[in-house]
Motif scaffolding. Structure first.
Motif, mmCIF file in Angstrom:
data_model
loop_
_atom_site.group_PDB
_atom_site.id
_atom_site.type_symbol
_atom_site.label_atom_id
_atom_site.label_comp_id
_atom_site.label_asym_id
_atom_site.label_seq_id
_atom_site.Cartn_x
_atom_site.Cartn_y
_atom_site.Cartn_z
ATOM 1 N N LEU A 39 19.856 -3.784 -15.489
ATOM 2 C CA LEU A 39 20.522 -4.627 -16.486
ATOM 3 C C LEU A 39 22.027 -4.374 -16.462
ATOM 4 O O LEU A 39 22.820 -5.321 -16.519
ATOM 5 C CB LEU A 39 19.960 -4.362 -17.888
ATOM 6 C CG LEU A 39 20.563 -5.202 -19.012
ATOM 7 C CD1 LEU A 39 20.394 -6.694 -18.743
ATOM 8 C CD2 LEU A 39 19.939 -4.820 -20.351
ATOM 9 N N ALA A 40 22.419 -3.129 -16.322
ATOM 10 C CA ALA A 40 23.838 -2.793 -16.243
ATOM 11 C C ALA A 40 24.482 -3.476 -15.039
ATOM 12 O O ALA A 40 25.556 -4.074 -15.160
ATOM 13 C CB ALA A 40 24.008 -1.277 -16.167
ATOM 14 N N ARG A 41 23.840 -3.403 -13.902
ATOM 15 C CA ARG A 41 24.385 -4.002 -12.686
ATOM 16 C C ARG A 41 24.562 -5.514 -12.843
ATOM 17 O O ARG A 41 25.587 -6.080 -12.481
ATOM 18 C CB ARG A 41 23.476 -3.687 -11.501
ATOM 19 C CG ARG A 41 24.052 -4.112 -10.173
ATOM 20 C CD ARG A 41 23.257 -3.642 -8.949
ATOM 21 N NE ARG A 41 22.165 -2.737 -9.211
ATOM 22 C CZ ARG A 41 20.855 -3.074 -9.171
ATOM 23 N NH1 ARG A 41 20.502 -4.286 -8.850
ATOM 24 N NH2 ARG A 41 19.916 -2.194 -9.417
ATOM 25 N N HIS A 42 23.564 -6.180 -13.404
ATOM 26 C CA HIS A 42 23.615 -7.634 -13.561
ATOM 27 C C HIS A 42 24.626 -8.077 -14.621
ATOM 28 O O HIS A 42 25.165 -9.181 -14.536
ATOM 29 C CB HIS A 42 22.241 -8.195 -13.906
ATOM 30 C CG HIS A 42 21.283 -8.177 -12.765
ATOM 31 N ND1 HIS A 42 21.361 -9.044 -11.701
ATOM 32 C CD2 HIS A 42 20.213 -7.372 -12.509
ATOM 33 C CE1 HIS A 42 20.389 -8.785 -10.845
ATOM 34 N NE2 HIS A 42 19.682 -7.773 -11.312
ATOM 35 N N SER A 43 24.861 -7.227 -15.602
ATOM 36 C CA SER A 43 25.741 -7.610 -16.701
ATOM 37 C C SER A 43 27.187 -7.162 -16.511
ATOM 38 O O SER A 43 28.071 -7.599 -17.240
ATOM 39 C CB SER A 43 25.216 -7.040 -18.025
ATOM 40 O OG SER A 43 25.230 -5.622 -18.003
ATOM 41 N N GLY A 44 27.414 -6.259 -15.561
ATOM 42 C CA GLY A 44 28.772 -5.812 -15.318
ATOM 43 C C GLY A 44 29.238 -4.682 -16.213
ATOM 44 O O GLY A 44 30.424 -4.412 -16.310
ATOM 45 N N VAL A 45 28.297 -4.034 -16.892
ATOM 46 C CA VAL A 45 28.636 -2.853 -17.699
ATOM 47 C C VAL A 45 27.973 -1.634 -17.078
ATOM 48 O O VAL A 45 27.154 -1.756 -16.169
ATOM 49 C CB VAL A 45 28.209 -3.018 -19.182
ATOM 50 C CG1 VAL A 45 28.898 -4.219 -19.807
ATOM 51 C CG2 VAL A 45 26.701 -3.143 -19.327
ATOM 52 N N SER A 46 28.297 -0.462 -17.561
ATOM 53 C CA SER A 46 27.731 0.750 -16.977
ATOM 54 C C SER A 46 26.337 1.045 -17.527
ATOM 55 O O SER A 46 25.968 0.583 -18.616
ATOM 56 C CB SER A 46 28.638 1.949 -17.264
ATOM 57 O OG SER A 46 28.592 2.297 -18.628
#
Length: 70
Positions: free
Chosen positions: A24-31
């Motif tokens: 989810l972090a990768r897809h959303s651009g957050v850590s």
């Protein structure tokens, strides 16, 4: 304005969509750490990020986040 995750709803939506915290972090651009903090309600989220996460999880913002106007 303060936007905080509803941990139970957020985690359930993430798992239902088949995302790990890292995915989810990768897809959303957050850590990954940011997702973890959101799920433990240790960090608030901005409107743009709340919208992005809601879209990725196919949920309305109000289902995943509590919005406080101070």
């Amino acid at each position: 304005m303060k936007i905080a995750a509803k941990p139970e709803a957020f985690i359930k939506a993430r798992i239902t969509k088949g995302f790990s915290q890292r995915e989810l972090a990768r897809h959303s651009g957050v850590s990954h750490a940011y997702i973890s903090l959101l799920e433990r309600r240790k960090k608030n989220v901005g409107p743009f990020t709340a919208k992005k996460l809601s879209e990725l999880l196919d949920k309305e913002i109000e289902e995943l986040f509590e919005i406080y106007i101070a």
